[in-house]
Design a protein around this motif. Sequence first.
Motif, PDB file in Angstrom:
ATOM      1  N   SER A 117       0.856  -1.186   0.000  1.00  0.00           N
ATOM      2  CA  SER A 117       0.000   0.000   0.000  1.00  0.00           C
ATOM      3  C   SER A 117       0.893   1.237   0.000  1.00  0.00           C
ATOM      4  O   SER A 117       2.029   1.197   0.468  1.00  0.00           O
ATOM      5  CB  SER A 117      -0.942   0.008   1.211  1.00  0.00           C
ATOM      6  N   ASP A 145      -6.877   8.829  -2.389  1.00  0.00           N
ATOM      7  CA  ASP A 145      -7.297   7.847  -1.386  1.00  0.00           C
ATOM      8  C   ASP A 145      -8.821   7.868  -1.341  1.00  0.00           C
ATOM      9  O   ASP A 145      -9.431   8.412  -0.437  1.00  0.00           O
ATOM     10  CB  ASP A 145      -6.692   8.195  -0.028  1.00  0.00           C
ATOM     11  N   ASP A 147     -11.181   5.751  -0.811  1.00  0.00           N
ATOM     12  CA  ASP A 147     -11.964   5.136   0.268  1.00  0.00           C
ATOM     13  C   ASP A 147     -11.618   5.724   1.636  1.00  0.00           C
ATOM     14  O   ASP A 147     -12.160   5.299   2.658  1.00  0.00           O
ATOM     15  CB  ASP A 147     -11.823   3.612   0.271  1.00  0.00           C
ATOM     16  N   LYS A 148     -10.714   6.696   1.660  1.00  0.00           N
ATOM     17  CA  LYS A 148     -10.343   7.463   2.859  1.00  0.00           C
ATOM     18  C   LYS A 148      -9.849   6.590   4.009  1.00  0.00           C
ATOM     19  O   LYS A 148     -10.088   6.881   5.175  1.00  0.00           O
ATOM     20  CB  LYS A 148     -11.513   8.344   3.329  1.00  0.00           C
ATOM     21  N   ASN A 149      -9.066   5.537   3.677  1.00  0.00           N
ATOM     22  CA  ASN A 149      -8.530   4.670   4.729  1.00  0.00           C
ATOM     23  C   ASN A 149      -7.079   5.006   5.085  1.00  0.00           C
ATOM     24  O   ASN A 149      -6.458   4.302   5.872  1.00  0.00           O
ATOM     25  CB  ASN A 149      -8.652   3.194   4.324  1.00  0.00           C
ATOM     26  N   SER A 153      -4.578   2.079  -2.281  1.00  0.00           N
ATOM     27  CA  SER A 153      -4.460   0.660  -2.617  1.00  0.00           C
ATOM     28  C   SER A 153      -4.023   0.521  -4.071  1.00  0.00           C
ATOM     29  O   SER A 153      -4.110   1.463  -4.861  1.00  0.00           O
ATOM     30  CB  SER A 153      -5.802  -0.049  -2.417  1.00  0.00           C
TER      31      SER A 153
END
Length: 182
Positions: A117, A145, A147-149, A153
């Motif tokens: 990542s 980003d 999906d704001k994690n 990815s």
Amino acid sequence: MAFSEFQTKKLSFAFNKYDVSNDGVLTLSDFEEIAQKVAQKLGINSGSPDHDKIMAAYRAIWDGYFKPADVDGNNKVVLEEYIKACERFIESPSARKMGTNLNKRLYDAIDLDGNGSIDKKEFIVFLTTIGSSETDAKIAFSHLDTDKNGFISREEFVQNLYDYHTTQDTQSPANWFYGSMG
């Protein structure tokens, strides 16, 4: 197929990011210089396995993305060659599959610790090495980003880089791939 004015602007922006010599021509040495700067920013010594990994990754970016645009075989790519190569690539029925494979090379070059990542620090190193400010790199990371994690990815990366080259949507997060076009 000809790219829209907006797509051409994005391609020119990306091209210029990699043109570290600022001579309007991309060569393998531009990518080797970028790799050297990345290693230097990370405190990685020349000749170490990590240094060799970074160098190999950036050479692969040249080989996979830019060298195919060198239609006259002079080991130099000018903007017009790059844009034409991108147009030919996008027209290919297997563009998405080929793009996914090529984009993995760049992902691996940016994923400096090899953990699968890209974190904010790694992305900042990537963008600041090719001329963006740290602030701009942080903003770009927040857009990519999706999906704001807190990580980009492989899937987010591949999709955003592909969309950077193909989308005409001026609001797409992918437009931030190389930072703000200002």
